[in-house]
Design an enzyme around this catalytic site. Structure first.
Site, PDB file in Angstrom:
ATOM      1  N   ASP A  29      56.334  74.775  12.059  1.00 29.25           N
ATOM      2  CA  ASP A  29      55.196  75.649  11.820  1.00 29.25           C
ATOM      3  C   ASP A  29      54.877  76.308  13.163  1.00 29.25           C
ATOM      4  OD1 ASP A  29      52.646  76.708  11.768  1.00 29.25           O
ATOM      5  OD2 ASP A  29      51.730  75.017  10.709  1.00 29.25           O
TER       6      ASP A  29
ATOM      7  N   CYS B 201      40.675  73.210   9.588  1.00 27.16           N
ATOM      8  CA  CYS B 201      41.729  72.880   8.608  1.00 27.16           C
ATOM      9  C   CYS B 201      42.602  71.727   9.082  1.00 27.16           C
ATOM     10  CB  CYS B 201      42.614  74.092   8.295  1.00 27.16           C
ATOM     11  SG  CYS B 201      41.746  75.423   7.502  1.00 27.16           S
TER      12      CYS B 201
ATOM     13  N   LYS C  89      47.944  86.270  13.499  1.00 24.49           N
ATOM     14  CA  LYS C  89      47.574  85.572  14.736  1.00 24.49           C
ATOM     15  C   LYS C  89      48.354  86.115  15.933  1.00 24.49           C
ATOM     16  CE  LYS C  89      46.161  81.410  12.321  1.00 24.49           C
ATOM     17  NZ  LYS C  89      46.496  80.034  11.917  1.00 24.49           N
TER      18      LYS C  89
END
Ligand SMILES: *Cc1c(COP(=O)(O)O)cnc(C)c1O
Length: 406
Positions: A199, A364, A225
Protein backbone atom coordinates in the site's frame (compact mmCIF):
# COMPACT_ATOMS: atom_id res chain seq x y z
CA UNK A 1 17.14 24.95 -7.36
CA UNK A 2 14.30 24.50 -4.88
CA UNK A 3 12.12 27.61 -5.08
CA UNK A 4 9.49 27.34 -2.37
CA UNK A 5 7.78 30.64 -3.23
CA UNK A 6 7.44 29.56 -6.83
CA UNK A 7 5.98 26.22 -5.73
CA UNK A 8 3.51 27.91 -3.40
CA UNK A 9 2.40 30.28 -6.17
CA UNK A 10 1.19 27.24 -8.12
CA UNK A 11 -1.38 26.45 -5.39
CA UNK A 12 -3.99 29.25 -5.40
CA UNK A 13 -5.85 27.74 -2.43
CA UNK A 14 -2.88 28.52 -0.19
CA UNK A 15 -3.75 32.21 -0.51
CA UNK A 16 -7.14 31.90 1.08
CA UNK A 17 -8.11 32.86 4.58
CA UNK A 18 -9.78 30.60 7.11
CA UNK A 19 -11.55 32.27 10.02
CA UNK A 20 -9.79 35.52 9.14
CA UNK A 21 -6.33 33.91 9.24
CA UNK A 22 -4.10 32.75 6.38
CA UNK A 23 -4.66 29.06 5.70
CA UNK A 24 -1.97 26.77 7.11
CA UNK A 25 -2.74 23.47 5.39
CA UNK A 26 -1.24 20.56 7.32
CA UNK A 27 -3.68 17.79 6.39
CA UNK A 28 -1.77 16.48 3.40
CA UNK A 29 -1.90 12.84 4.49
CA UNK A 30 -5.69 13.08 4.00
CA UNK A 31 -5.40 14.83 0.66
CA UNK A 32 -2.92 17.21 -0.93
CA UNK A 33 -3.82 20.47 -2.65
CA UNK A 34 -3.63 20.62 -6.45
CA UNK A 35 -1.30 22.80 -8.50
CA UNK A 36 -2.65 24.94 -11.36
CA UNK A 37 -1.03 22.66 -13.95
CA UNK A 38 -3.10 19.69 -12.71
CA UNK A 39 -6.33 21.68 -12.67
CA UNK A 40 -5.59 23.06 -16.14
CA UNK A 41 -4.90 19.60 -17.50
CA UNK A 42 -8.26 18.41 -16.20
CA UNK A 43 -10.02 21.49 -17.53
CA UNK A 44 -8.31 21.22 -20.92
CA UNK A 45 -9.58 17.67 -21.29
CA UNK A 46 -13.19 18.73 -20.62
CA UNK A 47 -12.90 21.94 -22.66
CA UNK A 48 -11.21 20.56 -25.75
CA UNK A 49 -11.36 16.77 -25.86
CA UNK A 50 -14.11 15.21 -23.77
CA UNK A 51 -15.05 11.90 -25.40
CA UNK A 52 -15.15 8.31 -24.31
CA UNK A 53 -11.98 6.30 -24.76
CA UNK A 54 -11.13 3.15 -26.73
CA UNK A 55 -14.50 2.76 -28.45
CA UNK A 56 -14.78 5.50 -31.00
CA UNK A 57 -12.96 6.08 -34.24
CA UNK A 58 -13.88 9.76 -34.24
CA UNK A 59 -11.10 12.26 -33.62
CA UNK A 60 -12.01 13.27 -30.08
CA UNK A 61 -12.30 9.69 -28.92
CA UNK A 62 -8.89 8.97 -30.38
CA UNK A 63 -7.43 12.06 -28.71
CA UNK A 64 -8.93 11.07 -25.35
CA UNK A 65 -7.52 7.57 -25.70
CA UNK A 66 -4.10 8.86 -26.71
CA UNK A 67 -3.91 11.29 -23.78
CA UNK A 68 -5.01 8.70 -21.23
CA UNK A 69 -2.60 6.09 -22.56
CA UNK A 70 0.16 8.69 -22.51
CA UNK A 71 -0.59 9.20 -18.84
CA UNK A 72 -0.43 5.44 -18.27
CA UNK A 73 3.06 5.45 -19.80
CA UNK A 74 4.07 8.35 -17.55
CA UNK A 75 2.93 6.36 -14.53
CA UNK A 76 4.80 3.30 -15.79
CA UNK A 77 8.00 5.34 -15.96
CA UNK A 78 7.29 7.08 -12.66
CA UNK A 79 7.19 3.79 -10.72
CA UNK A 80 9.52 1.95 -13.14
CA UNK A 81 7.06 -0.78 -14.09
CA UNK A 82 8.30 -3.11 -16.79
CA UNK A 83 5.19 -2.71 -19.00
CA UNK A 84 2.54 -0.01 -19.37
CA UNK A 85 -0.23 -2.64 -19.27
CA UNK A 86 0.79 -3.46 -15.70
CA UNK A 87 -0.63 -0.05 -14.72
CA UNK A 88 -4.35 -0.34 -13.97
CA UNK A 89 -6.39 2.82 -13.42
CA UNK A 90 -8.60 2.74 -10.33
CA UNK A 91 -10.41 5.37 -8.31
CA UNK A 92 -7.95 5.14 -5.44
CA UNK A 93 -6.10 2.94 -3.00
CA UNK A 94 -9.28 1.58 -1.43
CA UNK A 95 -10.62 0.41 -4.77
CA UNK A 96 -7.22 -0.99 -5.74
CA UNK A 97 -6.96 -3.18 -2.64
CA UNK A 98 -10.58 -4.32 -2.90
CA UNK A 99 -10.10 -5.14 -6.60
CA UNK A 100 -7.06 -7.23 -5.77
CA UNK A 101 -8.55 -8.99 -2.74
CA UNK A 102 -11.52 -9.98 -4.90
CA UNK A 103 -9.41 -10.97 -7.89
CA UNK A 104 -7.27 -13.27 -5.72
CA UNK A 105 -10.28 -15.10 -4.22
CA UNK A 106 -10.19 -18.27 -6.31
CA UNK A 107 -6.53 -18.88 -5.43
CA UNK A 108 -7.16 -18.84 -1.67
CA UNK A 109 -8.54 -21.74 0.33
CA UNK A 110 -9.40 -22.59 3.90
CA UNK A 111 -6.30 -22.79 6.09
CA UNK A 112 -4.28 -20.35 3.95
CA UNK A 113 -2.81 -17.36 5.70
CA UNK A 114 -2.72 -13.65 4.91
CA UNK A 115 -0.27 -11.42 6.75
CA UNK A 116 -0.77 -7.67 7.26
CA UNK A 117 0.74 -5.33 9.85
CA UNK A 118 -0.45 -3.48 12.91
CA UNK A 119 0.18 -0.18 11.13
CA UNK A 120 -2.40 -0.61 8.37
CA UNK A 121 -5.11 1.78 7.23
CA UNK A 122 -8.59 0.21 7.47
CA UNK A 123 -8.53 -0.16 3.69
CA UNK A 124 -5.60 -2.56 3.98
CA UNK A 125 -7.35 -4.52 6.74
CA UNK A 126 -11.02 -4.90 5.86
CA UNK A 127 -10.72 -6.18 2.24
CA UNK A 128 -8.42 -8.97 3.51
CA UNK A 129 -10.80 -9.78 6.36
CA UNK A 130 -13.58 -10.04 3.78
CA UNK A 131 -11.38 -12.35 1.67
CA UNK A 132 -10.80 -14.50 4.78
CA UNK A 133 -14.55 -14.67 5.34
CA UNK A 134 -15.13 -15.78 1.74
CA UNK A 135 -12.43 -18.44 1.79
CA UNK A 136 -11.75 -19.56 5.37
CA UNK A 137 -8.22 -18.15 5.27
CA UNK A 138 -6.69 -16.73 8.43
CA UNK A 139 -5.47 -13.16 8.96
CA UNK A 140 -2.20 -12.68 10.86
CA UNK A 141 -0.79 -9.35 12.02
CA UNK A 142 2.85 -8.29 12.33
CA UNK A 143 3.03 -6.68 15.79
CA UNK A 144 4.65 -3.33 16.59
CA UNK A 145 6.41 -1.89 19.62
CA UNK A 146 5.62 1.29 21.56
CA UNK A 147 7.61 3.32 19.02
CA UNK A 148 5.41 2.16 16.18
CA UNK A 149 8.20 -0.03 14.81
CA UNK A 150 7.10 -3.33 13.27
CA UNK A 151 8.54 -6.45 14.92
CA UNK A 152 9.81 -8.38 11.92
CA UNK A 153 10.91 -11.34 14.06
CA UNK A 154 7.26 -12.26 13.76
CA UNK A 155 7.82 -13.11 10.10
CA UNK A 156 10.53 -15.65 10.94
CA UNK A 157 8.05 -17.72 12.91
CA UNK A 158 4.99 -17.14 10.75
CA UNK A 159 5.97 -17.26 7.09
CA UNK A 160 5.36 -20.67 5.55
CA UNK A 161 3.90 -22.37 2.51
CA UNK A 162 0.51 -21.49 4.04
CA UNK A 163 1.23 -17.78 3.62
CA UNK A 164 -0.54 -16.72 0.40
CA UNK A 165 -0.53 -12.93 0.68
CA UNK A 166 1.57 -10.38 2.58
CA UNK A 167 0.14 -6.84 2.39
CA UNK A 168 1.72 -3.90 4.21
CA UNK A 169 1.97 -0.17 3.75
CA UNK A 170 5.26 1.50 3.01
CA UNK A 171 4.44 4.52 5.17
CA UNK A 172 1.83 4.63 7.93
CA UNK A 173 -0.75 7.37 7.43
CA UNK A 174 -1.45 7.64 11.16
CA UNK A 175 2.14 7.95 12.42
CA UNK A 176 4.26 8.54 9.31
CA UNK A 177 6.42 5.52 10.21
CA UNK A 178 8.42 4.26 7.23
CA UNK A 179 8.25 0.48 7.20
CA UNK A 180 11.23 -1.58 6.04
CA UNK A 181 9.39 -3.00 3.03
CA UNK A 182 12.63 -4.24 1.43
CA UNK A 183 13.31 -6.41 4.47
CA UNK A 184 9.70 -7.59 4.65
CA UNK A 185 9.82 -8.52 0.96
CA UNK A 186 13.13 -10.37 1.17
CA UNK A 187 12.02 -12.35 4.24
CA UNK A 188 8.75 -13.18 2.50
CA UNK A 189 10.44 -14.31 -0.72
CA UNK A 190 12.84 -16.51 1.23
CA UNK A 191 10.24 -18.29 3.32
CA UNK A 192 7.07 -18.49 1.22
CA UNK A 193 5.50 -18.12 -2.23
CA UNK A 194 3.20 -15.37 -0.99
CA UNK A 195 1.98 -12.56 -3.23
CA UNK A 196 3.42 -9.30 -1.91
CA UNK A 197 1.21 -6.21 -1.90
CA UNK A 198 2.45 -2.75 -0.96
CA UNK A 199 0.00 0.00 0.00
CA UNK A 200 1.91 3.01 -1.30
CA UNK A 201 -0.73 5.67 -0.59
CA UNK A 202 1.56 7.55 1.81
CA UNK A 203 4.91 6.79 0.21
CA UNK A 204 4.22 7.82 -3.38
CA UNK A 205 3.94 11.55 -2.53
CA UNK A 206 7.32 11.48 -0.77
CA UNK A 207 9.61 8.83 -2.25
CA UNK A 208 10.95 7.75 -5.61
CA UNK A 209 9.31 4.39 -6.20
CA UNK A 210 10.87 1.61 -8.23
CA UNK A 211 8.54 -1.39 -8.21
CA UNK A 212 11.04 -3.65 -9.99
CA UNK A 213 13.84 -2.89 -7.57
CA UNK A 214 11.46 -3.24 -4.63
CA UNK A 215 10.34 -6.59 -6.08
CA UNK A 216 6.75 -6.31 -4.86
CA UNK A 217 4.01 -8.04 -6.84
CA UNK A 218 1.51 -5.22 -6.42
CA UNK A 219 1.90 -1.55 -5.59
CA UNK A 220 -1.25 0.46 -4.95
CA UNK A 221 -1.77 4.20 -4.51
CA UNK A 222 -4.20 7.11 -4.81
CA UNK A 223 -3.76 10.15 -7.03
CA UNK A 224 -5.30 12.67 -4.67
CA UNK A 225 -2.52 12.43 -2.06
CA UNK A 226 0.11 13.16 -4.74
CA UNK A 227 -1.33 16.43 -6.11
CA UNK A 228 -3.73 14.76 -8.59
CA UNK A 229 -7.55 14.89 -8.57
CA UNK A 230 -9.70 12.78 -6.29
CA UNK A 231 -11.15 9.67 -7.86
CA UNK A 232 -7.86 8.63 -9.43
CA UNK A 233 -5.48 5.88 -8.45
CA UNK A 234 -3.30 3.07 -9.67
CA UNK A 235 -2.98 -0.63 -9.13
CA UNK A 236 0.38 -1.81 -10.42
CA UNK A 237 0.73 -5.57 -10.72
CA UNK A 238 3.24 -7.96 -12.22
CA UNK A 239 2.13 -9.20 -15.63
CA UNK A 240 2.38 -12.88 -14.77
CA UNK A 241 -0.03 -12.59 -11.84
CA UNK A 242 -2.38 -10.12 -13.54
CA UNK A 243 -2.81 -12.59 -16.40
CA UNK A 244 -3.71 -15.38 -13.99
CA UNK A 245 -6.22 -13.72 -11.69
CA UNK A 246 -9.89 -13.08 -12.31
CA UNK A 247 -11.36 -9.64 -13.05
CA UNK A 248 -13.18 -7.65 -10.36
CA UNK A 249 -15.88 -5.68 -12.16
CA UNK A 250 -17.61 -7.07 -15.22
CA UNK A 251 -18.97 -4.81 -17.93
CA UNK A 252 -18.01 -2.78 -20.96
CA UNK A 253 -14.40 -2.29 -21.94
CA UNK A 254 -13.16 -5.41 -20.11
CA UNK A 255 -14.40 -8.03 -22.60
CA UNK A 256 -12.87 -9.46 -25.74
CA UNK A 257 -16.09 -11.17 -26.83
CA UNK A 258 -19.44 -11.34 -25.08
CA UNK A 259 -22.39 -13.64 -25.73
CA UNK A 260 -25.05 -15.05 -23.42
CA UNK A 261 -23.18 -18.36 -23.35
CA UNK A 262 -19.69 -17.16 -22.74
CA UNK A 263 -17.62 -14.03 -22.31
CA UNK A 264 -13.90 -13.82 -22.86
CA UNK A 265 -11.91 -11.09 -21.22
CA UNK A 266 -9.95 -8.29 -22.78
CA UNK A 267 -6.20 -8.17 -22.61
CA UNK A 268 -4.32 -6.24 -19.89
CA UNK A 269 -4.89 -3.67 -18.57
CA UNK A 270 -8.50 -3.46 -19.80
CA UNK A 271 -9.52 -6.75 -18.17
CA UNK A 272 -9.44 -4.81 -14.88
CA UNK A 273 -10.91 -1.53 -16.16
CA UNK A 274 -14.62 -2.21 -16.69
CA UNK A 275 -16.81 0.75 -17.56
CA UNK A 276 -15.99 4.32 -18.46
CA UNK A 277 -12.83 5.39 -16.67
CA UNK A 278 -12.12 8.78 -15.08
CA UNK A 279 -10.46 9.98 -18.28
CA UNK A 280 -9.93 13.62 -17.26
CA UNK A 281 -8.67 12.58 -13.84
CA UNK A 282 -6.32 9.97 -15.23
CA UNK A 283 -4.86 12.52 -17.64
CA UNK A 284 -4.46 15.03 -14.80
CA UNK A 285 -2.64 12.36 -12.79
CA UNK A 286 -0.01 12.51 -15.52
CA UNK A 287 0.22 16.27 -14.98
CA UNK A 288 0.75 15.65 -11.23
CA UNK A 289 3.68 13.40 -12.10
CA UNK A 290 5.12 16.18 -14.28
CA UNK A 291 4.75 18.54 -11.30
CA UNK A 292 6.59 16.17 -8.94
CA UNK A 293 9.35 15.41 -11.43
CA UNK A 294 9.70 19.10 -12.19
CA UNK A 295 10.73 19.68 -8.56
CA UNK A 296 12.61 16.40 -8.18
CA UNK A 297 12.27 13.68 -5.59
CA UNK A 298 15.45 14.59 -3.79
CA UNK A 299 14.39 18.22 -3.37
CA UNK A 300 10.98 17.16 -2.16
CA UNK A 301 12.40 14.75 0.37
CA UNK A 302 15.02 17.15 1.69
CA UNK A 303 12.42 19.85 2.23
CA UNK A 304 9.86 17.56 3.82
CA UNK A 305 12.47 15.99 6.11
CA UNK A 306 13.55 19.44 7.25
CA UNK A 307 9.92 20.33 8.00
CA UNK A 308 9.40 17.13 9.97
CA UNK A 309 12.60 17.50 11.95
CA UNK A 310 11.83 21.11 12.81
CA UNK A 311 8.22 20.35 13.76
CA UNK A 312 9.26 17.45 15.97
CA UNK A 313 11.91 19.51 17.76
CA UNK A 314 9.58 22.46 18.36
CA UNK A 315 6.62 20.36 19.44
CA UNK A 316 8.66 18.29 21.90
CA UNK A 317 9.48 21.49 23.78
CA UNK A 318 5.82 21.68 24.76
CA UNK A 319 5.25 20.19 28.18
CA UNK A 320 3.43 16.85 28.31
CA UNK A 321 3.34 16.53 24.54
CA UNK A 322 3.85 13.01 23.25
CA UNK A 323 4.68 12.19 19.65
CA UNK A 324 3.62 8.70 18.59
CA UNK A 325 6.39 6.90 16.80
CA UNK A 326 8.85 9.57 17.95
CA UNK A 327 11.87 7.29 17.68
CA UNK A 328 10.84 5.56 14.46
CA UNK A 329 12.08 6.51 10.99
CA UNK A 330 9.24 8.68 9.70
CA UNK A 331 8.20 10.87 6.82
CA UNK A 332 5.65 13.61 6.34
CA UNK A 333 3.63 13.10 9.51
CA UNK A 334 3.78 14.13 13.15
CA UNK A 335 1.02 12.58 15.27
CA UNK A 336 0.69 13.76 18.86
CA UNK A 337 -1.37 14.35 21.97
CA UNK A 338 -0.97 16.52 25.03
CA UNK A 339 -1.28 14.31 28.10
CA UNK A 340 -3.34 16.78 30.11
CA UNK A 341 -5.85 17.27 27.29
CA UNK A 342 -8.03 14.23 26.82
CA UNK A 343 -9.57 14.99 23.47
CA UNK A 344 -7.56 15.59 20.31
CA UNK A 345 -10.52 17.16 18.52
CA UNK A 346 -10.58 20.04 21.06
CA UNK A 347 -7.05 20.92 19.96
CA UNK A 348 -8.08 20.57 16.31
CA UNK A 349 -11.01 22.95 16.82
CA UNK A 350 -8.82 25.65 18.34
CA UNK A 351 -6.22 25.24 15.58
CA UNK A 352 -8.97 25.62 12.98
CA UNK A 353 -9.93 28.96 14.56
CA UNK A 354 -6.33 29.98 13.88
CA UNK A 355 -6.56 28.94 10.23
CA UNK A 356 -4.58 25.71 10.77
CA UNK A 357 -5.93 22.56 9.13
CA UNK A 358 -4.82 19.38 10.92
CA UNK A 359 -6.62 16.07 11.29
CA UNK A 360 -7.78 14.72 14.62
CA UNK A 361 -9.20 11.29 15.37
CA UNK A 362 -8.26 7.71 14.58
CA UNK A 363 -7.13 8.36 10.96
CA UNK A 364 -8.82 5.13 9.76
CA UNK A 365 -6.39 3.16 11.92
CA UNK A 366 -8.35 2.13 15.01
CA UNK A 367 -6.02 -0.77 15.90
CA UNK A 368 -3.12 1.69 16.28
CA UNK A 369 -5.22 3.89 18.56
CA UNK A 370 -6.23 0.83 20.60
CA UNK A 371 -2.56 -0.14 20.91
CA UNK A 372 -1.75 3.23 22.50
CA UNK A 373 -5.03 3.16 24.42
CA UNK A 374 -6.19 6.49 22.97
CA UNK A 375 -9.23 7.61 21.01
CA UNK A 376 -7.20 9.60 18.52
CA UNK A 377 -4.29 11.93 17.88
CA UNK A 378 -3.67 15.36 16.42
CA UNK A 379 -1.94 14.76 13.11
CA UNK A 380 -0.02 17.39 11.16
CA UNK A 381 1.15 16.18 7.77
CA UNK A 382 3.37 17.94 5.28
CA UNK A 383 3.64 18.48 1.56
CA UNK A 384 6.22 20.15 -0.63
CA UNK A 385 4.55 23.58 -0.33
CA UNK A 386 4.64 23.81 3.48
CA UNK A 387 7.01 26.27 5.17
CA UNK A 388 9.00 26.55 8.40
CA UNK A 389 6.86 29.60 9.27
CA UNK A 390 3.80 27.38 9.08
CA UNK A 391 5.40 25.02 11.60
CA UNK A 392 5.95 27.99 13.92
CA UNK A 393 2.28 28.93 13.54
CA UNK A 394 1.29 25.33 14.33
CA UNK A 395 3.52 25.17 17.42
CA UNK A 396 2.22 28.49 18.72
CA UNK A 397 -1.31 27.31 18.05
CA UNK A 398 -0.76 24.12 20.02
CA UNK A 399 0.67 26.15 22.91
CA UNK A 400 -2.36 28.41 22.81
CA UNK A 401 -4.71 25.40 22.77
CA UNK A 402 -2.90 23.93 25.75
CA UNK A 403 -3.36 27.14 27.74
CA UNK A 404 -7.03 27.37 26.83
CA UNK A 405 -7.86 23.76 27.58
CA UNK A 406 -5.97 23.29 30.85
C1 LIG B 1 -5.43 7.27 2.34
C2 LIG B 1 -4.91 5.91 2.53
C3 LIG B 1 -5.60 4.81 2.05
C4 LIG B 1 -6.95 4.93 1.38
O1 LIG B 1 -6.86 5.75 0.25
P1 LIG B 1 -8.17 6.30 -0.47
O2 LIG B 1 -7.63 7.35 -1.37
O3 LIG B 1 -9.05 6.86 0.61
O4 LIG B 1 -8.80 5.18 -1.18
C5 LIG B 1 -5.05 3.56 2.24
N1 LIG B 1 -3.87 3.40 2.84
C6 LIG B 1 -3.15 4.44 3.30
C7 LIG B 1 -1.83 4.21 3.95
C8 LIG B 1 -3.65 5.74 3.16
O5 LIG B 1 -2.97 6.77 3.63
Amino acid sequence: MFDLQNIRSQFPILNRQINGKPLVYLDNAATSQKPVSVMESWQKYYTEINANVHRGIHTLSQLATEEMELSRKKIQKFINAENDFEVIFTKGTTEGINLLAYALTSGIKSGDEIIISYLEHHSNIVPWQMLCERTGAKLKVIPMDENGILQLDFLDGNLSEKTRIVSVNQVSNALGVVNPVEEIISKTRKNSDAIIVIDGAQSIPHFKIDVQKMDCDFFIFSGHKMYAPMGTGVLYGKEEILRKIQPFHGGGEMIATCSFDKTTYADLPFKFEAGTPNVGGNIALGAAIDFIEGIGHENIQNHENALLEYAQKQLLEIENLKIYGEKAHRTGVVSFNIASIGIASDVGMILDKLGIAVRTGHHCTQPIMDFFNIAGTVRASFAVYNTMEEIDILVNGVKKAQKMLL
